[in-house]
Design a protein around this motif. Structure first.
Motif, PDB file in Angstrom:
ATOM      1  N   VAL A 487      30.710  20.431   6.976  1.00 52.40           N
ATOM      2  CA  VAL A 487      30.121  21.764   7.113  1.00 52.40           C
ATOM      3  C   VAL A 487      30.856  22.514   8.206  1.00 52.40           C
ATOM      4  O   VAL A 487      30.973  22.032   9.345  1.00 52.40           O
ATOM      5  N   ASP A 488      31.361  23.696   7.891  1.00 50.48           N
ATOM      6  CA  ASP A 488      32.013  24.529   8.896  1.00 50.48           C
ATOM      7  C   ASP A 488      30.967  25.009   9.909  1.00 50.48           C
ATOM      8  O   ASP A 488      29.809  25.305   9.543  1.00 50.48           O
ATOM      9  N   PRO A 489      31.326  25.105  11.172  1.00 49.79           N
ATOM     10  CA  PRO A 489      30.379  25.601  12.183  1.00 49.79           C
ATOM     11  C   PRO A 489      30.141  27.093  12.042  1.00 49.79           C
ATOM     12  O   PRO A 489      30.961  27.830  11.499  1.00 49.79           O
ATOM     13  N   ALA A 490      29.022  27.534  12.558  1.00 48.91           N
ATOM     14  CA  ALA A 490      28.679  28.958  12.631  1.00 48.91           C
ATOM     15  C   ALA A 490      28.745  29.630  11.270  1.00 48.91           C
ATOM     16  O   ALA A 490      29.311  30.712  11.117  1.00 48.91           O
ATOM     17  N   LEU A 491      28.146  29.000  10.279  1.00 43.13           N
ATOM     18  CA  LEU A 491      28.112  29.615   8.955  1.00 43.13           C
ATOM     19  C   LEU A 491      27.045  30.707   8.928  1.00 43.13           C
ATOM     20  O   LEU A 491      25.951  30.551   9.488  1.00 43.13           O
ATOM     21  N   PRO A 492      27.314  31.812   8.267  1.00 44.01           N
ATOM     22  CA  PRO A 492      26.294  32.855   8.150  1.00 44.01           C
ATOM     23  C   PRO A 492      25.186  32.422   7.193  1.00 44.01           C
ATOM     24  O   PRO A 492      25.359  31.509   6.399  1.00 44.01           O
ATOM     25  N   ARG A 493      24.058  33.102   7.297  1.00 43.27           N
ATOM     26  CA  ARG A 493      22.962  32.785   6.399  1.00 43.27           C
ATOM     27  C   ARG A 493      23.213  33.414   5.024  1.00 43.27           C
ATOM     28  O   ARG A 493      23.939  34.395   4.891  1.00 43.27           O
ATOM     29  N   VAL A 528      30.786  16.409  -0.186  1.00 46.95           N
ATOM     30  CA  VAL A 528      30.161  17.732  -0.260  1.00 46.95           C
ATOM     31  C   VAL A 528      30.634  18.512   0.955  1.00 46.95           C
ATOM     32  O   VAL A 528      30.526  18.027   2.099  1.00 46.95           O
ATOM     33  N   SER A 529      31.151  19.707   0.722  1.00 52.31           N
ATOM     34  CA  SER A 529      31.655  20.529   1.829  1.00 52.31           C
ATOM     35  C   SER A 529      31.152  21.946   1.704  1.00 52.31           C
ATOM     36  O   SER A 529      30.929  22.446   0.595  1.00 52.31           O
ATOM     37  N   VAL A 530      30.953  22.591   2.871  1.00 56.26           N
ATOM     38  CA  VAL A 530      30.479  23.972   2.935  1.00 56.26           C
ATOM     39  C   VAL A 530      31.424  24.739   3.853  1.00 56.26           C
ATOM     40  O   VAL A 530      31.718  24.299   4.968  1.00 56.26           O
ATOM     41  N   SER A 531      31.902  25.915   3.382  1.00 52.93           N
ATOM     42  CA  SER A 531      32.850  26.699   4.182  1.00 52.93           C
ATOM     43  C   SER A 531      32.760  28.167   3.791  1.00 52.93           C
ATOM     44  O   SER A 531      32.168  28.525   2.761  1.00 52.93           O
ATOM     45  N   ARG A 532      33.343  28.994   4.673  1.00 52.79           N
ATOM     46  CA  ARG A 532      33.443  30.420   4.343  1.00 52.79           C
ATOM     47  C   ARG A 532      34.471  30.593   3.231  1.00 52.79           C
ATOM     48  O   ARG A 532      35.518  29.959   3.235  1.00 52.79           O
ATOM     49  N   ASN A 533      34.178  31.449   2.275  1.00 53.31           N
ATOM     50  CA  ASN A 533      35.090  31.707   1.150  1.00 53.31           C
ATOM     51  C   ASN A 533      35.438  33.180   1.142  1.00 53.31           C
ATOM     52  O   ASN A 533      34.943  33.948   0.328  1.00 53.31           O
ATOM     53  N   GLY A 534      36.288  33.568   2.094  1.00 52.74           N
ATOM     54  CA  GLY A 534      36.644  34.962   2.191  1.00 52.74           C
ATOM     55  C   GLY A 534      35.503  35.780   2.763  1.00 52.74           C
ATOM     56  O   GLY A 534      34.515  35.262   3.295  1.00 52.74           O
ATOM     57  N   ALA A 535      35.592  37.077   2.637  1.00 54.75           N
ATOM     58  CA  ALA A 535      34.596  37.977   3.196  1.00 54.75           C
ATOM     59  C   ALA A 535      33.402  38.066   2.254  1.00 54.75           C
ATOM     60  O   ALA A 535      33.549  38.353   1.069  1.00 54.75           O
ATOM     61  N   GLY A 536      32.218  37.767   2.809  1.00 56.64           N
ATOM     62  CA  GLY A 536      31.005  37.995   2.054  1.00 56.64           C
ATOM     63  C   GLY A 536      30.490  36.832   1.238  1.00 56.64           C
ATOM     64  O   GLY A 536      29.477  36.984   0.547  1.00 56.64           O
ATOM     65  N   PHE A 537      31.123  35.644   1.279  1.00 57.70           N
ATOM     66  CA  PHE A 537      30.672  34.519   0.470  1.00 57.70           C
ATOM     67  C   PHE A 537      30.790  33.218   1.252  1.00 57.70           C
ATOM     68  O   PHE A 537      31.648  33.063   2.123  1.00 57.70           O
TER      69      PHE A 537
END
Length: 609
Positions: A487-493, A528-537
């Protein structure tokens, strides 16, 4: 959370007939196709066979007609030229006969008789009388010619520089004495033919055999157009058998060929004249192609033949053999392949394809109808199952509510009792309340899904949703050693329904686990991984090391009722796509580089104000 067994599509199992359509799957087993489409295959094979036979027959017929037409045109040219050559030889022989009946033919008499012969021939360059002149009488012959009007007559030969000069002293001479026509042939008058080795050889053959003789190709003394010529020596003997001289016919090969064939309108053939008696590098005489004379092609050798669209004829010219060879003019219909057989082949293939396609379309239509009928039956069962599930969800709601309420009451009572072991008991009751509430929300979401509604959506932390889903999978999975979570840190809600997103994650994770079990890779971790995918996702990835997707497209993977499991229903991934797209995101699946499958879905983030 229960996992839909029909949602496993990445486990690498082969497609089966039960509960799935070859049309949707895009795969037809060859044996099944042949069994179901005997008529189509039979028509296709028979059509191809018939088309091949028609093509071969048409090709043979067309080639036979073309060959017959070519041979007809070629034979006509060969015979026409042969007749022309014989006519020229006949003229020279007639002039020889004059010297046989008249012992001393004068210049005027020769000119009159030769002019009449020349009037019927456009191919003969000149007719000449070449007496045998001994050295002792050379001066007398030269003076006689001068008295007859040839003031500058002298017996000559060609010098090393190419010009004409008085002939050097030798025992005998064979000068050109009479010429008809004179105009245009003045340089030949007085030329000693014996001074040239080629002409001398023909003279000696005619003297020895007492028969006509011809030279190979030569350049005439009077030539102005660079054509090749040939000299025909007809020997004349006196009553005592002594050689008097030669009646000479001078032929220009190009003019002879053009004169014989120029009147023909059909010009698809190229006619070439060769001297077969001469060495190969000096055999070419002339060519007449498409109405154009090519008379100076140099040392072109005799071309190979006969063969396809090659015809040749042999012509005897005195003691030599000429060959006239006919070939198609480049670019003519004979030089090109006929399109008729190809058109027949194309038409046959088109008819076969159309007929086979029509039958195949009928067969596919029948298969599609059978599939839709089976699908309607399946949908009917699904609808019934949905009604039962809705009823069951309604019935389960009340016991769950009672469990939660009782757990909450027990938690309060335990908190009021000072002698209880409040710590462990409180924790157990808290978990009962939380699990009961979660089960209630799941049942509520199922009821909402079956009623085509949506669950409750709000701004939530995606990390907590993912961790809870992973914990549920790890608690229920028996074969997978561990699930790797990144999981990437500081993920937006994200704005989502937590229960629905957990449904998607659990479904994908359990699919991956079963895929690795089928591939014998259950000891490998699921990631299982979670990350930012560009702007807005935000992107959530579930990756396994099973058998992969075997080239299946997203359209196939997420199609309703498509499954690779024998007893699956095929609604798991379709439900996942519906959930993600209703959240404004996207989902896709691909085979990973090291085998296995990778599913990625994205969710829009909440814009912080």
């Amino acid at each position: 959370m229960a996992k839909d067994p029909g949602s496993l599509k990445s486990n690498g199992a082969p497609l089966v007939a039960s509960g799935t359509s070859p049309l949707n799957g895009g795969r037809f087993a060859v044996a099944a196709f042949l069994a179901r489409n005997v008529a189509v295959v039979s028509v296709l094979l028979l059509g191809l066979l018939a088309t091949s036979v028609v093509y071969l027959v048409a090709s043979h017929a067309v080639e036979h007609d073309r060959q017959t037409e070519f041979e007809s045109l070629a034979n006509y040219r060969i015979n026409t030229f042969r007749s022309s050559v014989r006519a020229q030889l006949g003229d020279v022989h007639s002039l020889k006969a004059l010297f046989g009946v008249a012992p001393d033919v004068g210049r005027a008499e020769f000119a009159r008789f030769a002019a009449e012969l020349m009037s019927n021939s456009e191919s003969m360059q000149t007719l000449e009388w070449v007496p045998r002149v001994e050295h002792e009488s050379r001066q007398a012959w030269e003076e006689r010619a001068r008295r007859e009007g040839l003031a500058d007559f002298i017996i000559r030969e060609r010098g090393l520089s190419g010009g004409l000069r008085p002939a050097t002293t030798r025992p005998e001479y064979f000068p050109v004495y009479y010429v008809e026509p004179v105009a245009g042939n003045e340089p030949a008058i007085g030329f000693d033919l014996a001074s040239n080795p080629v002409r001398r050889a023909a003279i000696e053959r005619a003297r020895e055999t007492r028969l006509p003789s011809s030279t190979g190709r030569v350049t005439l003394v009077q030539e102005t157009d660079s054509q090749f010529g040939a000299l025909l020596f007809f020997p004349v003997f006196d009553r005592d058998g002594q050689l008097k001289g030669f009646v000479l016919g001078v032929l220009r090969a190009g003019s002879l060929l053009q004169g014989a064939l120029a009147h023909l309108r059909e010009r698809r053939l190229e006619v070439t004249l060769f001297d077969a008696t001469a060495p190969e590098d000096s055999s070419f005489l002339a060519r007449f192609s498409d109405g154009v004379l090519e008379a100076t092609r140099g040392n072109e050798p005799l071309q190979a033949g006969p063969g396809k669209f090659v015809s040749a004829g042999l012509i005897h010219v005195a003691d030599r053999e000429w060959i006239i060879q006919c070939r198609p003019v480049p670019g003519s219909s004979f030089a090109k392949e006929s399109m008729a057989p190809l058109l027949a082949l194309l038409v046959g293939l088109i008819v076969t394809a159309l007929l086979s396609g029509f039958l195949a379309y009928r067969s596919i239509g029948d298969a599609r109808a059978r599939h839709y009928e089976a699908q309607l039956t399946h949908l009917s069962r699904v609808a019934t199952t949905g009604e039962l599930a809705a009823s069951l969800a309604h019935e389960l709601t009340q016991p769950l509510c009672a469990i939660v309420l009782n757990a909450q009451s027990a938690r309060r009572l335990a908190g009021d009792d000072p002698g209880s072991a409040s710590g462990p008991v409180q924790d157990a009751l808290d978990r009962i309340v939380a699990d009961g509430e979660r089960a209630g929300k799941t049942i509520g979401n199922i009821r909402a899904f079956l009623s085509r509604g949506t669950g409750e959506r709000r701004a939530v932390a995606i990390e907590s949703i993912v961790r809870e889903a992973v914990a549920m999978v790890e608690a229920g999975a028996r074969s997978v050693r561990s699930i790797g979570l990144q999981v990437d840190p500081a993920l937006p809600r994200v704005f989502a329904d937590p229960v629905q997103i957990q449904q998607v994650l659990v479904n994908l994770a359990l699919n991956g686990i079963e895929s690795m079990e089928a591939a014998g890779q259950s000891h490998r971790p699921l990631t299982v991984s979670v990350s930012r995918n560009g702007a807005g996702f935000v992107a959530i990835t579930v990756e396994d090391e099973g058998r992969g997707l075997e080239g299946l497209s997203d359209e196939q993977l997420f199609s309703p009722f498509f499954t690779t499991k024998e007893h699956g229903m095929g609604i798991g991934l379709s439900l996942c796509r519906s959930i993600i797209e209703s959240h404004g995101g996207k989902i896709s699946g691909v085979s990973s580089g090291d085998g296995g499958a990778r599913f990625v879905f994205s969710l829009p983030v909440v814009e912080e104000v």
